[in-house]
Design a protein around this motif. Structure first.
Motif, PDB file in Angstrom:
ATOM      1  N   ALA A 179      11.305   2.265  -4.206  1.00  0.00           N
ATOM      2  CA  ALA A 179      11.293   3.286  -3.163  1.00  0.00           C
ATOM      3  C   ALA A 179       9.915   3.468  -2.525  1.00  0.00           C
ATOM      4  CB  ALA A 179      11.782   4.610  -3.746  1.00  0.00           C
ATOM      5  N   HIS A 180       8.856   3.299  -3.302  1.00  0.00           N
ATOM      6  CA  HIS A 180       7.509   3.534  -2.770  1.00  0.00           C
ATOM      7  C   HIS A 180       6.944   2.357  -1.995  1.00  0.00           C
ATOM      8  CE1 HIS A 180       6.345   7.149  -5.497  1.00  0.00           C
ATOM      9  NE2 HIS A 180       7.613   7.189  -5.142  1.00  0.00           N
ATOM     10  N   TYR A 181       7.618   1.210  -2.030  1.00  0.00           N
ATOM     11  CA  TYR A 181       7.030   0.000  -1.437  1.00  0.00           C
ATOM     12  C   TYR A 181       7.864  -0.657  -0.347  1.00  0.00           C
ATOM     13  CZ  TYR A 181       3.703   0.422  -5.219  1.00  0.00           C
ATOM     14  OH  TYR A 181       2.751   0.912  -6.055  1.00  0.00           O
ATOM     15  N   TYR A 182       9.141  -0.292  -0.236  1.00  0.00           N
ATOM     16  CA  TYR A 182      10.024  -1.084   0.635  1.00  0.00           C
ATOM     17  C   TYR A 182       9.590  -1.070   2.096  1.00  0.00           C
ATOM     18  CZ  TYR A 182      12.437   3.059   2.510  1.00  0.00           C
ATOM     19  OH  TYR A 182      12.732   4.231   3.145  1.00  0.00           O
ATOM     20  N   HIS A 183       8.855  -0.031   2.500  1.00  0.00           N
ATOM     21  CA  HIS A 183       8.451   0.064   3.908  1.00  0.00           C
ATOM     22  C   HIS A 183       6.991  -0.325   4.105  1.00  0.00           C
ATOM     23  CE1 HIS A 183       7.072   3.595   1.918  1.00  0.00           C
ATOM     24  NE2 HIS A 183       6.331   3.924   2.942  1.00  0.00           N
ATOM     25  N   LEU A 184       6.310  -0.746   3.030  1.00  0.00           N
ATOM     26  CA  LEU A 184       4.877  -1.048   3.131  1.00  0.00           C
ATOM     27  C   LEU A 184       4.637  -2.524   3.410  1.00  0.00           C
ATOM     28  CD1 LEU A 184       3.341   1.021   0.172  1.00  0.00           C
ATOM     29  CD2 LEU A 184       3.389   1.597   2.604  1.00  0.00           C
ATOM     30  N   PRO A 185       3.488  -2.842   4.018  1.00  0.00           N
ATOM     31  CA  PRO A 185       3.144  -4.261   4.203  1.00  0.00           C
ATOM     32  C   PRO A 185       2.895  -4.931   2.845  1.00  0.00           C
ATOM     33  CG  PRO A 185       1.312  -2.829   4.847  1.00  0.00           C
ATOM     34  CD  PRO A 185       2.479  -1.930   4.575  1.00  0.00           C
ATOM     35  N   LYS A 186       3.165  -6.233   2.809  1.00  0.00           N
ATOM     36  CA  LYS A 186       3.143  -6.961   1.537  1.00  0.00           C
ATOM     37  C   LYS A 186       1.807  -6.916   0.809  1.00  0.00           C
ATOM     38  CE  LYS A 186       6.876 -10.223   2.265  1.00  0.00           C
ATOM     39  NZ  LYS A 186       7.345 -11.591   2.138  1.00  0.00           N
ATOM     40  N   HIS A 187       0.705  -6.807   1.566  1.00  0.00           N
ATOM     41  CA  HIS A 187      -0.568  -6.858   0.851  1.00  0.00           C
ATOM     42  C   HIS A 187      -0.791  -5.612   0.001  1.00  0.00           C
ATOM     43  CE1 HIS A 187      -1.906  -4.552   4.432  1.00  0.00           C
ATOM     44  NE2 HIS A 187      -2.777  -4.044   3.585  1.00  0.00           N
ATOM     45  N   LEU A 188       0.024  -4.592   0.178  1.00  0.00           N
ATOM     46  CA  LEU A 188      -0.096  -3.396  -0.660  1.00  0.00           C
ATOM     47  C   LEU A 188       0.792  -3.441  -1.909  1.00  0.00           C
ATOM     48  CD1 LEU A 188      -0.336  -0.603   2.079  1.00  0.00           C
ATOM     49  CD2 LEU A 188      -2.170  -1.589   0.700  1.00  0.00           C
ATOM     50  N   TYR A 189       1.652  -4.452  -2.019  1.00  0.00           N
ATOM     51  CA  TYR A 189       2.493  -4.569  -3.222  1.00  0.00           C
ATOM     52  C   TYR A 189       1.599  -4.736  -4.443  1.00  0.00           C
ATOM     53  CZ  TYR A 189       6.485  -5.622  -0.104  1.00  0.00           C
ATOM     54  OH  TYR A 189       7.463  -5.585   0.855  1.00  0.00           O
ATOM     55  N   THR A 190       1.939  -4.044  -5.518  1.00  0.00           N
ATOM     56  CA  THR A 190       1.066  -4.065  -6.699  1.00  0.00           C
ATOM     57  C   THR A 190       1.507  -5.126  -7.714  1.00  0.00           C
ATOM     58  OG1 THR A 190       2.372  -2.266  -7.653  1.00  0.00           O
ATOM     59  CG2 THR A 190       0.377  -1.658  -6.458  1.00  0.00           C
ATOM     60  N   TYR A 191       1.580  -6.371  -7.260  1.00  0.00           N
ATOM     61  CA  TYR A 191       1.840  -7.471  -8.182  1.00  0.00           C
ATOM     62  C   TYR A 191       0.671  -7.627  -9.142  1.00  0.00           C
ATOM     63  CZ  TYR A 191       5.232  -9.032  -4.623  1.00  0.00           C
ATOM     64  OH  TYR A 191       6.258  -9.123  -3.723  1.00  0.00           O
ATOM     65  N   ASP A 192       0.888  -8.373 -10.232  1.00  0.00           N
ATOM     66  CA  ASP A 192      -0.211  -8.676 -11.138  1.00  0.00           C
ATOM     67  C   ASP A 192      -1.026  -9.829 -10.558  1.00  0.00           C
ATOM     68  OD1 ASP A 192      -1.364  -8.322 -14.025  1.00  0.00           O
ATOM     69  OD2 ASP A 192      -1.285 -10.463 -13.570  1.00  0.00           O
ATOM     70  N   ARG A 193      -2.281  -9.552 -10.240  1.00  0.00           N
ATOM     71  CA  ARG A 193      -3.092 -10.584  -9.588  1.00  0.00           C
ATOM     72  C   ARG A 193      -4.182 -11.152 -10.494  1.00  0.00           C
ATOM     73  NH1 ARG A 193      -1.638  -7.470  -5.121  1.00  0.00           N
ATOM     74  NH2 ARG A 193      -0.212  -8.594  -3.748  1.00  0.00           N
ATOM     75  N   ASN A 194      -3.936 -11.020 -11.808  1.00  0.00           N
ATOM     76  CA  ASN A 194      -4.841 -11.637 -12.779  1.00  0.00           C
ATOM     77  C   ASN A 194      -4.318 -13.039 -13.123  1.00  0.00           C
ATOM     78  OD1 ASN A 194      -6.198 -12.529 -14.990  1.00  0.00           O
ATOM     79  ND2 ASN A 194      -5.714 -10.758 -16.304  1.00  0.00           N
ATOM     80  N   PRO A 195      -5.048 -14.087 -12.730  1.00  0.00           N
ATOM     81  CA  PRO A 195      -4.557 -15.450 -12.943  1.00  0.00           C
ATOM     82  C   PRO A 195      -4.319 -15.778 -14.422  1.00  0.00           C
ATOM     83  CG  PRO A 195      -6.517 -15.436 -11.552  1.00  0.00           C
ATOM     84  CD  PRO A 195      -6.358 -14.049 -12.074  1.00  0.00           C
ATOM     85  N   ASN A 196      -4.884 -14.974 -15.324  1.00  0.00           N
ATOM     86  CA  ASN A 196      -4.679 -15.240 -16.753  1.00  0.00           C
ATOM     87  C   ASN A 196      -3.350 -14.718 -17.274  1.00  0.00           C
ATOM     88  OD1 ASN A 196      -7.192 -16.467 -16.981  1.00  0.00           O
ATOM     89  ND2 ASN A 196      -8.205 -14.467 -17.237  1.00  0.00           N
TER      90      ASN A 196
END
Ligand code: UDP
Ligand code: MN
Length: 296
Positions: A179-196
């Motif tokens: 609900a908090h992300y469906y209308h936001l631009p993708k760069h704000l998605y809080t994926y895990d961005r730690n390559p490890n």
């Protein structure tokens, strides 16, 4: 158009949708680029879906965890409301995982509905309670659900059903738009961005909410096994994904696209306020008091 094209592509969910006349809606995205339907109010005729699933003999397992203080705080309202709104008319088996089976509330279940209790250990960290759900779910699918149910839906307990959450939501592999992300631009998605981390991803299709996911027992077994494996590998490497099981779920859904996507009507947070595209709320976030819930 989306529905007809995807029916041709042999997405089984979509051929059913085509035959049941699933509609589009002009104000929201109702189809992914890989031709999975995104389900919103106004697109479907509930009776057609219910009749189809009744005649096919579909049955649904609902898994929910109520460990530690979450039992007293949420389980009663969750189950009572799901009796009113979740897959009404279909056979439903609740699988309640708790560390205190003797404290289970007394819930009056409708005909065709039953409840099984599975005792689990209480992990001291809430993050671990949340993450080990993946293992418990895949175990119970293997030992029990696969012999009794066609579909499995997995829920957080800190929510309340307020409207129909019905058979239109059933599909081979089902994910929910957060609900908090469906209308936001993708760069704000809080994926895990730690390559490890095994959950690492730079960009994806949507930000999915781990409070609700489901599908055929086979798909959910594959998903929960893969996520648990990723979580355990991370532990061995001394890393933890940003949003725990949710990060691993998002990674899995990037690699294995869901065949059906649920709009945020299926898990709405009223704190967001009015949104013209949300025409009905089916499941609502319950208030959270983290200080008291998460301290040991
Ligand atoms: N949970 C639980 N006991 C705990 C922590 C978590 O039963 O001590 C279960 C419960 O079903 C909860 C889910 O794990 O809904 C996910 O945790 P939580 O809802 O706190 O995560 P959030 O939705 O805040 O990310
Ligand atoms: Mn929650």
């Amino acid at each position: 158009k989306c529905i007809l094209e995807s029916a041709k592509m042999l997405n089984l969910d979509s051929s059913v949708d085509a035959s049941l006349n699933l509609q589009s809606r002009p104000d929201v995205q109702t189809c992914t680029y890989w031709k999975a339907a995104i389900i919103w109010e106004g697109m479907f005729d509930p009776r057609l879906y219910d009749d189809m699933h009744k005649s096919k003999g579909s049955s649904v397992a609902l898994t929910v965890f109520a460990v530690g203080r979450y039992l007293d705080a949420y389980l009663h309202k969750f189950l009572n409301s799901s009796e009113q709104h979740f897959m009404v008319g279909l056979p439903v088996t609740y699988y309640v995982f708790t560390d205190m089976p003797e404290m289970l509330p007394d819930i009056k279940l409708s005909p065709l509905r039953s409840l099984k209790v599975i005792k689990v250990k209480k992990n001291s960290r809430w993050q671990d309670v949340s993450m080990t759900r993946m293992k418990s779910i895949s175990d119970v699918i293997e030992s029990d659900i696969r012999h009794h149910c066609t579909y499995v839906f997995c829920f957080d307990v800190d929510q309340v059903f307020t409207g129909r959450f019905g058979s239109e939501a059933l599909g081979d592999s089902v994910a929910l738009l957060h609900a908090h992300y469906y209308h936001l631009p993708k760069h704000l998605y809080t994926y895990d961005r730690n390559p490890n981390s095994k959950a690492y991803m730079e960009t994806g299709d949507f930000y999915y909410h781990a409070a609700v996911f489901g599908g055929s027992w086979k798909s959910v077994k594959a998903l929960t096994e893969a996520c648990y494996q990723g979580i355990m590998e991370d532990k061995q490497n001394n890393v933890e994904a940003l949003w725990h099981d949710e990060s691993h779920l998002n990674k899995y859904m990037l690699l294995h696209k869901p065949s059906r996507v649920l709009s945020p009507e299926y898990c709405w947070d009223t704190n967001i306020g009015y949104r013209s595209d949300i025409q009905v709320t089916r499941l609502l976030w319950a208030p959270k008091h983290y200080e008291t819930l998460r301290t040991p």
